[in-house]
Design an enzyme around this catalytic site. Structure first.
Site: not given
Ligand code: KIV
Length: 263
Positions: A44-45, A112, A114, A181
């Site tokens: 989500d970056s 994924k 968090e 992270e």
């Molecule tokens: O969203 C992302 O790119 C991530 C990385 C920082 C691991 O979760």
């Protein structure tokens, strides 16, 4: 097309060789990364590097699905993980509904999410319904507003013990891998040593089971800020700006298109 990596291969990599993970948001770049990396992460970056937002929180499920589809199309032999965006996995029911939507509408291999040990129940619910889950512990970008910034974790014993507990609970809940992270290197190393599933680090030193970076950071394309842990393997922004400047100058002066580029 068969996938280069599977969950079994990812699990078996532990102690054998470091896993290479990189973000990808579109087919063009995914195709370029496919050969060299084990896992592509539709992170989500993308909301920051691709959509120009200040943080990841406004990324939506549909946005993630759109980008995940592009990545799967561009890199059909890659193992692809898609981030569940902020606010889409607050309860077991909501998480399963949204993860199912991702699985039904894309060809990703896993999601994924968090969160610390408190997310173990949700992870267990997803894994018991056939959704492969990668955890994400330590510095959690989706918590940046509630925490008032990006804070490195594992700086004291209490924080180190919590991280260990988080990893253990997520592993017990069925996660096949965990991203760690922004954690002190010695603490991340200890987590990796004590946990059976691969621990993939970003800003967590070299003692873990693999590394992940955001591609726009490591290619030097994202100019807003560069975290300490990012190594720039390319001066991407400079190279692109130079090329576009040259193109603009050549159009302005009539050099382009010459005879060679005309029908
Ligand atoms: O969203 C992302 O790119 C991530 C990385 C920082 C691991 O979760």
């Amino acid at each position: 097309m068969t996938k280069k990596m599977t969950i079994t291969k990812i699990l078996n990599s532990k102690g054998e060789r470091p896993l290479v993970m990189l973000t990808a948001y579109d087919a063009l770049f995914a195709k370029l990364f496919e050969q060299s990396v084990d896992i592509l992460l539709v992170g989500d970056s993308l909301n920051m590097s691709f959509a120009g937002q200040e943080d990841t929180l406004s990324a939506t499920l549909n946005q993630m699905i759109y980008h995940a589809n592009a990545v799967c199309k561009g890199a059909p032999s890659s193992f692809v993980i898609c981030d569940m965006p902020f606010g889409t996995y607050n309860s077991k029911k909501q998480a399963l509904q949204n993860a199912t939507k991702i699985f039904q509408n894309t060809k990703v291999d896993a999601v994924k999410l968090e969160g610390d040990a408190s997310k173990a129940g949700i992870v267990k619910h997803l894994t018991s319904h056939g959704i492969a889950v990668c955890g994400h512990i330590g510095l959690l970008p989706q918590s940046v507003r509630s925490e008032g910034g990006y804070k490195v974790k594992g700086k004291d014993e209490k924080s180190a013990l919590s991280l260990m507990e988080d990893a253990r609970e997520l592993q017990n809940a069925g996660a096949f891998c965990i991203v760690i992270e922004g954690v002190k290197a010695d603490v991340a190393t200890k987590v990796a040593q004590d946990i059976d599933i691969p621990i993939v680090g970003i800003g967590a030193g070299c003692g873990v089971d693999g590394q992940v970076l955001v591609y726009s950071d490591m290619l030097g394309l994202f100019e807003e800020f560069t975290p300490k842990f990012v190594k720039k393997y390319l001066n991407g922004a400079e190279l692109i700006k130079d090329a576009v400047r040259q193109y603009a100058e050549e159009v302005a002066s009539g050099i382009f298109p010459s005879q060679e580029y005309s029908y």
